[in-house]
Scaffold this motif. Structure first.
Motif, mmCIF file in Angstrom:
data_model
loop_
_atom_site.group_PDB
_atom_site.id
_atom_site.type_symbol
_atom_site.label_atom_id
_atom_site.label_comp_id
_atom_site.label_asym_id
_atom_site.label_seq_id
_atom_site.Cartn_x
_atom_site.Cartn_y
_atom_site.Cartn_z
ATOM 1 N N THR A 179 9.056 -75.732 -55.568
ATOM 2 C CA THR A 179 9.437 -76.497 -56.739
ATOM 3 C C THR A 179 10.952 -76.484 -56.928
ATOM 4 O O THR A 179 11.668 -75.689 -56.312
ATOM 5 C CB THR A 179 8.787 -75.927 -58.018
ATOM 6 N N VAL A 180 11.416 -77.344 -57.837
ATOM 7 C CA VAL A 180 12.850 -77.434 -58.103
ATOM 8 C C VAL A 180 13.314 -76.421 -59.141
ATOM 9 O O VAL A 180 14.501 -76.412 -59.502
ATOM 10 C CB VAL A 180 13.248 -78.855 -58.550
ATOM 11 N N GLN A 181 12.439 -75.549 -59.619
ATOM 12 C CA GLN A 181 12.860 -74.541 -60.598
ATOM 13 C C GLN A 181 13.507 -73.361 -59.863
ATOM 14 O O GLN A 181 12.888 -72.354 -59.551
ATOM 15 C CB GLN A 181 11.685 -74.106 -61.471
ATOM 16 N N LEU A 182 14.795 -73.506 -59.608
ATOM 17 C CA LEU A 182 15.532 -72.584 -58.743
ATOM 18 C C LEU A 182 16.623 -71.816 -59.482
ATOM 19 O O LEU A 182 17.552 -71.306 -58.861
ATOM 20 C CB LEU A 182 16.160 -73.370 -57.581
ATOM 21 N N LEU A 183 16.483 -71.697 -60.796
ATOM 22 C CA LEU A 183 17.537 -71.024 -61.559
ATOM 23 C C LEU A 183 17.686 -69.571 -61.145
ATOM 24 O O LEU A 183 18.805 -69.103 -60.893
ATOM 25 C CB LEU A 183 17.249 -71.124 -63.060
ATOM 26 N N TYR A 184 16.570 -68.823 -61.069
ATOM 27 C CA TYR A 184 16.726 -67.404 -60.754
ATOM 28 C C TYR A 184 17.243 -67.172 -59.329
ATOM 29 O O TYR A 184 18.129 -66.315 -59.135
ATOM 30 C CB TYR A 184 15.439 -66.612 -60.982
ATOM 31 N N PRO A 185 16.743 -67.888 -58.317
ATOM 32 C CA PRO A 185 17.362 -67.722 -56.994
ATOM 33 C C PRO A 185 18.860 -68.008 -57.004
ATOM 34 O O PRO A 185 19.634 -67.324 -56.323
ATOM 35 C CB PRO A 185 16.594 -68.728 -56.132
ATOM 36 N N SER A 186 19.285 -69.005 -57.797
ATOM 37 C CA SER A 186 20.720 -69.285 -57.908
ATOM 38 C C SER A 186 21.457 -68.112 -58.549
ATOM 39 O O SER A 186 22.544 -67.715 -58.104
ATOM 40 C CB SER A 186 20.953 -70.548 -58.731
ATOM 41 N N MET A 187 20.859 -67.533 -59.589
ATOM 42 C CA MET A 187 21.476 -66.392 -60.256
ATOM 43 C C MET A 187 21.542 -65.186 -59.321
ATOM 44 O O MET A 187 22.531 -64.438 -59.315
ATOM 45 C CB MET A 187 20.706 -66.059 -61.528
ATOM 46 N N ALA A 188 20.495 -65.000 -58.520
ATOM 47 C CA ALA A 188 20.482 -63.889 -57.561
ATOM 48 C C ALA A 188 21.586 -64.058 -56.527
ATOM 49 O O ALA A 188 22.279 -63.097 -56.158
ATOM 50 C CB ALA A 188 19.116 -63.799 -56.882
ATOM 51 N N LYS A 189 21.760 -65.287 -56.064
ATOM 52 C CA LYS A 189 22.826 -65.546 -55.092
ATOM 53 C C LYS A 189 24.199 -65.281 -55.705
ATOM 54 O O LYS A 189 25.091 -64.715 -55.056
ATOM 55 C CB LYS A 189 22.724 -66.986 -54.591
ATOM 56 N N MET A 190 24.373 -65.679 -56.964
ATOM 57 C CA MET A 190 25.650 -65.440 -57.624
ATOM 58 C C MET A 190 25.877 -63.950 -57.889
ATOM 59 O O MET A 190 27.013 -63.465 -57.813
ATOM 60 C CB MET A 190 25.720 -66.232 -58.925
#
Length: 284
Positions: free
Chosen positions: A148-159
Motif C-alpha cells: 500500500t501507499v501508507q509509507l509514513l513509518y518506513p519513511s520515518m525509519a529511514k530518516m
C-alpha cells in the motif's frame, strides 16, 4: 520535462492533476509497484503485475486496466522519457469520492498514475561500497504483505537511520528482524547459508527477494527461511537487502558492528551478479 500518465492521458509532469478527494490522498487507500528498467527493458514485470493484483484483491480494489494495457503504458513512458536505466512507478487508488470512511468501490473509477525516474541501478555507491544499517522498532500495521501507499513509518525509519549516521534501517519486532524500511533483509551465516524471514503478514513478498532465491537455489546455494534476531545479524558473515531499485545491496555494518571486513562480501556480490544476469535474460 518528464511525461507522466494520469488516468488515460500522457501529460507533462507539471500539468498532472489528481483530485483532492482522491482516497489515495485522503486515506492512503491505494497500492503501488515499482519496476526496474535496464537497457530500456522492464525487470521482473510479470511478477510485479501479479503482486499488484494480489494487493488489489486484499483491499477489494478494482483493477480496470488489463495486464496488456499496463505493460503498454510502461513501455510508452519508457520510450517518451528515454529511460535506459531507472524505474517506473505505478500507483492505483480506489478513486474519488466525498470524504467518508465508508466507500463503495463499484461506484468509483480507480485512479491510475505512472511516472518514470532515470537513475543508475547497475553501478551505484551502494553496490560498490555497501550500506550501513541501524535497527529501529517495527510499529507498522499488521498487513505489511500488502504493498500500500501508507509509507509514513518506513519513511520515518529511514530518516531516523540518517539522523544516526547510517544509510538505512532494519525494522525489528520482538527482537527479530522483519525487513528493511523499503527492502527485504538477508544474512549469510559462517557456513554460507542464506537466511531470510519467511513470508507472512509481517513482511512484503518482495519480487526481487523471490527471484533471487529462485536463481540462488538453482545454483545449489543453501537457503533457510526462518526468523533471525538483530543480534544474530550482527554476528553474521555477511548481510544484504533486496529490492526492485537496489537489486542486491550489500550491508557492511549493523548498529555500528562491522560485517565482512567493512566491505561488500563475496557471497553477496556473487548473488548480485547472478540476479542481474538472470533477470536480464527475462526482461520485457
Amino acid at each position: 520535462m518528464r511525461t507522466v500518465y494520469v488516468n488515460g492521458a500522457y501529460v507533462p509532469e507539471n500539468e498532472a492533476r489528481v483530485s483532492v478527494f482522491d482516497r489515495g490522498f485522503l486515506f492512503a487507500d491505494g497500492i503501488y509497484e515499482v519496476a526496474a528498467v535496464i537497457g530500456g527493458k522492464l525487470i521482473d514485470f510479470p511478477a510485479h503485475l501479479n503482486r499488484l493484483h494480489r494487493s488489489a484483491d486484499e483491499l477489494g480494489l478494482r483493477v480496470d486496466a488489463s495486464n496488456e494495457e499496463l505493460l503498454a503504458i510502461h513501455r510508452e513512458l519508457i520510450s517518451r522519457n528515454g529511460i535506459s536505466e531507472g524505474v517506473v512507478y505505478m500507483q492505483m487508488t480506489r478513486g474519488v469520492a466525498d470524504r467518508d470512511f465508508a466507500y463503495d468501490t463499484d461506484s468509483m473509477e480507480p485512479t491510475l498514475v505512472l511516472f518514470t525516474q532515470s537513475r543508475p541501478l547497475l553501478e551505484t555507491s551502494t553496490s560498490k561500497n555497501g550500506m550501513s544499517i541501524v535497527s529501529v522498532e517495527d510499529i507498522r500495521w499488521g498487513r505489511c504483505d500488502i504493498k500500500t501507499v501508507q509509507l509514513l513509518y518506513p519513511s520515518m525509519a529511514k530518516m531516523e537511520a540518517r539522523s544516526r549516521g547510517a544509510d538505512d534501517a532494519w525494522l525489528v519486532r520482538d527482537g527479530m528482524v522483519t525487513e528493511g524500511s523499503s527492502s527485504n533483509a538477508f544474512i549469510v551465516t559462517g557456513n554460507g547459508i542464506i537466511v531470510t524471514r519467511p513470508l507472512s503478514n509481517a513482511i512484503l513478498p518482495g519480487i526481487t527477494r523471490s527471484a533471487l532465491m529462485s536463481y540462488a537455489a538453482a545454483t545449489g546455494t543453501r537457503i533457510a527461511e526462518r526468523t533471525f534476531s538483530i543480534e544474530e545479524a550482527k554476528d553474521a558473515a555477511e548481510a544484504f537487502v533486496t529490492s526492485a531499485s537496489v537489486f542486491v545491496g550489500p550491508v557492511i555494518s549493523i548498529d555500528g558492528v562491522e560485517l565482512s571486513g567493512g566491505k561488500p562480501g563475496p557471497v553477496t556480490m556473487g548473488l548480485r551478479k547472478t540476479y542481474i544476469t538472470e533477470s536480464l535474460k527475462r526482461a520485457n
